[in-house]
Design a protein around this motif. Structure first.
Motif, mmCIF file in Angstrom:
data_model
loop_
_atom_site.group_PDB
_atom_site.id
_atom_site.type_symbol
_atom_site.label_atom_id
_atom_site.label_comp_id
_atom_site.label_asym_id
_atom_site.label_seq_id
_atom_site.Cartn_x
_atom_site.Cartn_y
_atom_site.Cartn_z
ATOM 1 N N LYS A 136 0.678 -1.303 0.000
ATOM 2 C CA LYS A 136 -0.029 0.069 0.238
ATOM 3 C C LYS A 136 0.947 1.244 -0.028
ATOM 4 N N ALA A 137 1.817 1.164 0.784
ATOM 5 C CA ALA A 137 2.680 2.313 1.017
ATOM 6 C C ALA A 137 3.378 2.993 -0.086
ATOM 7 N N CYS A 138 3.679 1.972 -1.123
ATOM 8 C CA CYS A 138 4.564 2.275 -2.545
ATOM 9 C C CYS A 138 3.823 2.163 -3.711
ATOM 10 N N ILE A 139 2.542 1.739 -3.726
ATOM 11 C CA ILE A 139 1.961 1.682 -4.763
ATOM 12 C C ILE A 139 1.708 2.329 -5.989
ATOM 13 N N THR A 140 1.821 3.612 -5.420
ATOM 14 C CA THR A 140 1.642 4.773 -6.397
ATOM 15 C C THR A 140 3.033 5.586 -6.746
ATOM 16 N N ASP A 141 3.887 4.773 -6.390
ATOM 17 C CA ASP A 141 5.484 5.384 -6.296
ATOM 18 C C ASP A 141 6.091 4.703 -7.570
ATOM 19 N N PHE A 142 5.404 5.258 -8.950
ATOM 20 C CA PHE A 142 5.885 4.587 -10.053
ATOM 21 C C PHE A 142 7.245 4.701 -10.432
ATOM 22 N N GLY A 143 8.190 3.779 -10.884
ATOM 23 C CA GLY A 143 9.465 4.033 -11.226
ATOM 24 C C GLY A 143 10.558 4.042 -9.917
ATOM 25 N N SER A 144 9.974 4.055 -8.760
ATOM 26 C CA SER A 144 11.044 3.901 -7.814
ATOM 27 C C SER A 144 11.383 2.551 -7.529
ATOM 28 N N LYS A 145 12.510 2.236 -6.876
ATOM 29 C CA LYS A 145 13.004 0.943 -6.539
ATOM 30 C C LYS A 145 12.669 0.825 -5.169
#
Ligand SMILES: [Zn+2]
Length: 201
Positions: free
Chosen positions: A26-35
């Motif tokens: 949930k915490a990273c689901i919209t963080d497109f492109g981040s590793k």
């Protein structure tokens, strides 16, 4: 009684198996492109989130030896939507996925469910390996059949040559098991490549 014991053992094994939990994404689901990286020394633990029209996002897992492994995530249609995985192999909705050498799949796809009905060769080998390991090392025995046994930790009172022979027998069974499991992963790979093609559009 023996049935109860068997199911308790199966449950323990599943608990000991590394898994990932969809809600943690949930915490990273919209963080497109981040590793992102999480703790796992055995299974792919680095992923990048990418956007997709049909899913909430795709987590692409990297590993040194295998191609990128896609795991789609979706929001389910409940009153309080939950983030869930689509298993890359059976494409069914799953809350948890379990580690395989090249990525993550549901417990059914990687054979974590043990039923008497599915006593394939692989399963029989797995049971036999575990039984021999338990006979040698008792509660310290590793139940992970993707690991090889080493001639360390000889129990007190067991002759060295007897112990060595047992470990050698174990190793031959383990190699057979790994070959069979590898074959199965190749089959999963075909499906995963298909999914990857679909995801790339
Ligand atoms: Zn599956």
């Amino acid at each position: 009684m023996s049935g109860c014991f068997a199911s308790a053992r199966t449950r323990r094994y599943i608990e000991g198996k590394e898994r990932i939990d969809a809600k943690a994404f949930k915490a990273c689901i919209t963080d497109f492109g981040s590793k992102f990286t999480f703790n796992s020394d055995k299974y792919p633990n680095q992923f990048t989130i990418s956007k997709h029209d049909d899913y909430a996002a795709i987590a692409w897992f990297e590993s040194a030896k295998y191609p990128l492994f896609p795991v789609p995530l979706i929001w389910d249609n409940t009153r309080y939507p939950r983030l869930i995985f689509i298993c890359p192999c059976c494409e069914l909705k799953r809350l948890y996925l379990y580690g395989v050498p090249n990525g993550w799949a549901c417990r059914h796809c990687i054979g974590l469910h043990y039923s008497v009905q599915s006593m394939g060769t692989e399963e029989r080998l797995r049971k036999r390996i575990r039984k021999i390991r338990r006979n040698i090392w008792g509660n310290d025995a590793s139940m992970d059949t993707f690991e090889m046994s080493y001639p360390f930790g000889k129990p007190k009172g067991v002759r060295f040559d007897k112990f060595n022979n047992e470990v050698q027998l174990l190793n031959s069974l383990e190699v057979r098991y790994l070959r069979l499991a590898e074959k199965r992963f190749l089959t999963l790979d075909v499906k995963i490549s298909k999914l990857a093609a679909k995801v790339f559009g």
